[in-house]
Design a protein around this motif. Structure first.
Motif, mmCIF file in Angstrom:
data_model
loop_
_atom_site.group_PDB
_atom_site.id
_atom_site.type_symbol
_atom_site.label_atom_id
_atom_site.label_comp_id
_atom_site.label_asym_id
_atom_site.label_seq_id
_atom_site.Cartn_x
_atom_site.Cartn_y
_atom_site.Cartn_z
ATOM 1 N N GLU A 118 -30.366 -15.131 -4.048
ATOM 2 C CA GLU A 118 -31.757 -15.440 -3.706
ATOM 3 C C GLU A 118 -32.108 -14.954 -2.300
ATOM 4 O OE1 GLU A 118 -32.604 -19.111 -6.754
ATOM 5 O OE2 GLU A 118 -31.805 -19.626 -4.777
ATOM 6 N N VAL A 119 -31.183 -15.048 -1.376
ATOM 7 C CA VAL A 119 -31.402 -14.512 -0.031
ATOM 8 C C VAL A 119 -31.668 -13.005 -0.106
ATOM 9 C CG1 VAL A 119 -30.222 -13.977 2.157
ATOM 10 C CG2 VAL A 119 -30.100 -16.286 1.201
ATOM 11 N N HIS A 120 -31.011 -12.339 -1.041
ATOM 12 C CA HIS A 120 -31.135 -10.880 -1.167
ATOM 13 C C HIS A 120 -32.175 -10.448 -2.201
ATOM 14 C CE1 HIS A 120 -28.062 -10.059 1.741
ATOM 15 N NE2 HIS A 120 -27.331 -11.000 1.187
ATOM 16 N N GLY A 121 -33.017 -11.380 -2.641
ATOM 17 C CA GLY A 121 -34.179 -11.025 -3.443
ATOM 18 C C GLY A 121 -33.982 -10.908 -4.938
ATOM 19 N N TRP B 160 -34.190 -12.293 -8.589
ATOM 20 C CA TRP B 160 -34.920 -13.350 -9.295
ATOM 21 C C TRP B 160 -34.293 -13.687 -10.644
ATOM 22 C CZ3 TRP B 160 -37.797 -8.816 -7.987
ATOM 23 C CH2 TRP B 160 -37.942 -7.890 -9.014
ATOM 24 N N THR B 161 -33.473 -12.807 -11.184
ATOM 25 C CA THR B 161 -32.814 -13.099 -12.459
ATOM 26 C C THR B 161 -31.346 -12.705 -12.384
ATOM 27 O OG1 THR B 161 -34.845 -12.784 -13.742
ATOM 28 C CG2 THR B 161 -32.774 -12.626 -14.947
ATOM 29 N N LEU B 162 -30.485 -13.635 -12.771
ATOM 30 C CA LEU B 162 -29.061 -13.349 -12.907
ATOM 31 C C LEU B 162 -28.726 -13.412 -14.385
ATOM 32 C CD1 LEU B 162 -27.521 -15.448 -9.991
ATOM 33 C CD2 LEU B 162 -28.240 -13.045 -9.996
ATOM 34 N N GLU B 163 -27.949 -12.444 -14.839
ATOM 35 C CA GLU B 163 -27.519 -12.382 -16.235
ATOM 36 C C GLU B 163 -26.012 -12.546 -16.311
ATOM 37 O OE1 GLU B 163 -30.694 -9.117 -17.945
ATOM 38 O OE2 GLU B 163 -28.745 -8.404 -17.279
ATOM 39 N N PHE C 33 -25.401 -24.428 -14.092
ATOM 40 C CA PHE C 33 -26.184 -23.841 -13.008
ATOM 41 C C PHE C 33 -27.493 -23.235 -13.523
ATOM 42 C CE2 PHE C 33 -22.142 -24.450 -11.047
ATOM 43 C CZ PHE C 33 -22.466 -24.763 -9.737
ATOM 44 N N ASP C 34 -28.023 -23.850 -14.571
ATOM 45 C CA ASP C 34 -29.340 -23.507 -15.119
ATOM 46 C C ASP C 34 -29.417 -22.128 -15.773
ATOM 47 O OD1 ASP C 34 -30.363 -26.000 -14.369
ATOM 48 O OD2 ASP C 34 -30.893 -25.262 -12.371
ATOM 49 N N PHE C 35 -28.301 -21.579 -16.195
ATOM 50 C CA PHE C 35 -28.349 -20.379 -17.029
ATOM 51 C C PHE C 35 -28.705 -20.840 -18.437
ATOM 52 C CE2 PHE C 35 -26.060 -18.627 -13.540
ATOM 53 C CZ PHE C 35 -26.126 -17.247 -13.627
ATOM 54 N N GLU C 36 -29.583 -20.122 -19.087
ATOM 55 C CA GLU C 36 -29.981 -20.432 -20.453
ATOM 56 C C GLU C 36 -29.450 -19.367 -21.395
ATOM 57 O OE1 GLU C 36 -34.179 -21.157 -20.961
ATOM 58 O OE2 GLU C 36 -34.346 -21.789 -18.871
ATOM 59 N N VAL C 37 -29.063 -19.792 -22.575
ATOM 60 C CA VAL C 37 -28.642 -18.831 -23.595
ATOM 61 C C VAL C 37 -29.895 -18.140 -24.123
ATOM 62 C CG1 VAL C 37 -27.588 -18.539 -25.869
ATOM 63 C CG2 VAL C 37 -26.580 -20.144 -24.218
ATOM 64 N N ARG D 180 -33.171 -17.806 -14.099
ATOM 65 C CA ARG D 180 -34.351 -17.378 -13.353
ATOM 66 C C ARG D 180 -34.444 -18.233 -12.098
ATOM 67 N NH1 ARG D 180 -38.300 -13.213 -13.370
ATOM 68 N NH2 ARG D 180 -39.877 -14.020 -11.982
ATOM 69 N N SER D 181 -34.574 -17.567 -10.933
ATOM 70 C CA SER D 181 -34.688 -18.267 -9.660
ATOM 71 C C SER D 181 -35.972 -19.085 -9.622
ATOM 72 C CB SER D 181 -34.681 -17.263 -8.502
ATOM 73 O OG SER D 181 -34.955 -17.916 -7.291
ATOM 74 N N LYS D 182 -35.878 -20.222 -8.960
ATOM 75 C CA LYS D 182 -37.068 -21.050 -8.764
ATOM 76 C C LYS D 182 -37.750 -20.754 -7.421
ATOM 77 C CE LYS D 182 -35.401 -24.818 -11.644
ATOM 78 N NZ LYS D 182 -34.027 -24.556 -11.982
ATOM 79 N N ILE D 183 -37.118 -19.847 -6.614
ATOM 80 C CA ILE D 183 -37.707 -19.531 -5.308
ATOM 81 C C ILE D 183 -37.993 -18.050 -5.089
ATOM 82 C CG2 ILE D 183 -36.764 -21.597 -4.204
ATOM 83 C CD1 ILE D 183 -34.595 -19.839 -2.952
#
Length: 187
Positions: A128-131, A133-136, A153-157, A180-183
């Motif tokens: 998130e510090v490095h911008g 918004w989505t981690l897969e 950690f809020d990853f969704e299938v 998906r980042s919330k920030i």
């Protein structure tokens, strides 16, 4: 308890442990000098048959080119590296510049100690510090522990990719998870 350790990592102490010094896990930025230990942990994952499509670890130069330098960390317990986490990004369209794929591996000697949670938490913060918004994460369905970790950690299938690749002559599915980042990217 979390303590900042200089400018490069955190010390996590598990609460309620009599021997706190044996329970400290230090998170540091991964360096080239860490590669041998990182490679050994990666090899442990390969040998499970449920962690990656790779059948041999790559050379450092190949691995280094494929992973973002600002989002790669190791977990150290005492003088041993017990896990690692990193992001990779495929050269895609500019619209996907905030999307990256997670790789996370924990030594079997450190399984169940919370190392995966500590590493994934640190990676999410750094991403998130490095911008990003989505981690897969693309995980074999048999790797239940990894799927559970990511869900915490809020990853969704998102779904399954059926017979996406062969490993040792056998077609394998992967589960696609996404966080998906919330920030970042909320505009």
């Amino acid at each position: 308890m979390v303590q900042l350790k200089e400018d490069f990592g955190y010390i996590f102490k598990q609460q309620g442990e009599e021997h706190m010094d044996k329970q400290q896990i230090l998170i540091e930025r991964m360096k080239k000098e860490d590669w041998q230990s990182v490679r050994e942990i990666y090899l442990e994952g390969i040998q499970t048959g449920n962690a990656t499509f790779d059948t041999v670890p790559p050379a450092w130069s190949e691995w280094d080119k494929g992973h973002l330098t600002n989002c790669r960390f190791i977990a150290r317990r005492g003088d041993r590296i017990v896990g690692w986490v990193a992001l990779s990004q495929s050269p895609r369209k500019d619209a996907y510049r905030g999307v990256a794929e997670v790789s996370i591996y924990v030594s079997k000697k450190a399984a169940g100690m919370g190392v995966g949670s500590i590493l994934l938490n640190k990676l999410i913060e750094a991403s998130e510090v490095h911008g990003f918004w989505t981690l897969e994460a693309l995980i074999f369905p048999e790797n239940v522990a990894s799927i559970k970790l990511h869900k915490r950690f809020d990853f969704e299938v998102i779904g399954s990719r059926k017979r996406i690749g062969k490993l040792n002559g056998t077609w394998r599915d992967v589960v696609l998870l996404e966080r998906r980042s919330k920030i970042v990217g909320v505009d």
